[in-house]
Scaffold this motif. Structure first.
Motif: not given
Length: 424
Positions: A79-86, A106-114, A136-139
């Motif tokens: 999550a830390a790596l994706i947050s600034p990029l997002a 997009a984040g909450v949908l990816i989070g659901l899958v994981g 990653l999704g919730y980040g």
């Protein structure tokens, strides 16, 4: 010589200024940001605080204590790596749905899958993989509401708006924990229900959330701009830098303690494994109430005074005191009292952290700044548990080093903020 890591060039932003928002629109904004944060936080914090521990005890009870810190750290690092990029990419997004909304959805949908992957996994390796995907999704999803707060909220209301989002995180822990007793024979539904709620309700809330839209010519995306998502000049932005340091220290202290609280209760405070989930539920529930009351009162006072720093210092000291008390108490009533003190204090910290972030963020880098904030707090959750796991490696049932480490780094955060001159 030009710094090779650059920021985005200024671009046109089409939106009403936050000062022009009507009271009705401000109310809708408060509702949207508060409840979006609630459902995202419930999906993320419920596993972090308790259901990941329960899942590991189910899959690998012998190694659960030893690997839980590493598992949470892997998720937080992702999550830390994706947050600034997002956040950086959202600063450039030209969707007709806005700059921030598409990334949240997009984040909450990816989070659901994981999260679903974790719930159905029977192997520790796959739990690591799917929890990384969920994180990653919730980040992504948790970053952009902070940017919306910065862009859409008038300065005189940022304390109250920060209170809503901070209270959401406190309530999320209680909400997630309350689900657990409903399914005493299963870890699947305690994982899935918060994630499903986030995937369904957050997109609906985004429909009533105001969001800026970029206009004008689109500049090419350069690799140096992507690298710039992970860099802030500390000399050029002292207020922002001080906030990052303080939240790293406070976050490390609270996350270390929260992750190991399940084991502290059993190995240090004498709570049985059968009773530990109910005690955790009580701590989260009472702590959530204390957090709401204290956060609401201090937010209103802070907005009227126009000062945030002192509130952050005092709440950090209270948090450290509550964690230290845990080492010397007996009985469930005192456990509930100290737990509520910790959750309440950290909830107040969140109120002022969000308000201060809005005040020290750049006008054209709100997404990146929000992402950097998430990264710093999540890196504290990566490094803190790793340090704690090393301290107890020789004796995993001795929780005193965990308690002292949590208290120490939290006090350092209070001292730093006390002597900060760039935040009022």
């Amino acid at each position: 010589m030009t710094n090779p890591i650059t920021q985005d060039a200024a671009e046109g932003v089409h939106a009403d200024g936050p000062e022009s928002l009507s009271p009705r629109k401000l109310l809708f904004l408060w509702i949207a940001l508060t409840f979006s944060s609630l459902f995202i936080a419930a999906a993320l914090t419920t596993p972090t605080i308790i259901t990941l521990q329960m899942k590991l005890m189910e899959v690998d009870p012998i190694s659960a204590v030893a690997i839980v810190g590493t598992l949470v750290a892997v998720g937080m690092l992702t999550a830390a790596l994706i947050s600034p990029l997002a956040g950086k990419l959202s600063d450039r997004t030209r969707s007709r749905f806005g700059m921030r909304r598409p990334w949240v959805v997009a984040g909450v949908l990816i989070g659901l899958v994981g999260t679903a992957g974790v719930a159905f996994s029977t192997d520790v390796a796959w739990i690591f993989v799917f929890w990384g995907l969920a994180s990653l999704g919730y980040g992504m999803a948790s970053t952009l509401p902070l940017a919306i707060l910065t862009e859409q909220t008038p300065e005189r209301h940022r304390g109250v708006m920060g209170f809503g989002m901070s209270a959401a995180y406190g309530i999320a822990a209680a909400l997630g924990a309350a689900i657990i007793p409903l399914f005493p024979e299963s870890t699947m539904w305690p994982f899935l229900l918060p994630a499903i709620a986030a995937a369904v309700l957050v997109p609906l809330l985004m429909l009533i959330t105001p969001d800026n839209r970029l206009t004008g010519a689109k500049s090419p995306l350069r690799i140096t701009e992507l690298l710039g998502a992970y860099w802030v000049n500390p000399m050029g932005r002292p207020g922002f830098t001080s906030l990052m340091i303080v939240m790293f220290l406070n976050g490390a202290g609270f996350v270390i303690f929260s992750i190991y609280l399940y084991f502290i209760l059993m190995f240090h405070n004498g709570v049985s494994e059968a009773d530990a989930p109910a005690v955790m539920t009580g701590i989260a529930g009472i702590g959530g109430i204390v957090s709401i009351v204290a956060g609401a009162v201090t937010a209103v006072i802070s907005d009227r005074l126009g000062h945030r720093r002192l509130f952050l210092v005092v709440s950090s000291i209270v948090l450290a005191g509550g964690m230290l008390m845990q080492a010397f108490i007996e009985g469930v009533p005192m456990i509930l009292f100290t737990g509520a003190l910790q959750y309440g204090a950290y909830g107040v910290i969140g109120v002022f952290a969000f308000a201060i972030l809005a005040e020290v963020s750049g006008t054209e880098t709100a997404g990146r700044d929000a992402g950097m904030y998430n990264t710093v707090t999540m890196m504290s959750a990566v490094l803190g548990p790793i340090a704690a796991s090393l301290l107890i490696a020789s004796d995993p049932t001795n929780m005193m080093p965990v308690i002292y480490l949590s208290v120490g780094v939290t006090i350092l955060g209070a001292i730093w903020m006390l002597f900060t001159k760039h935040i009022k």
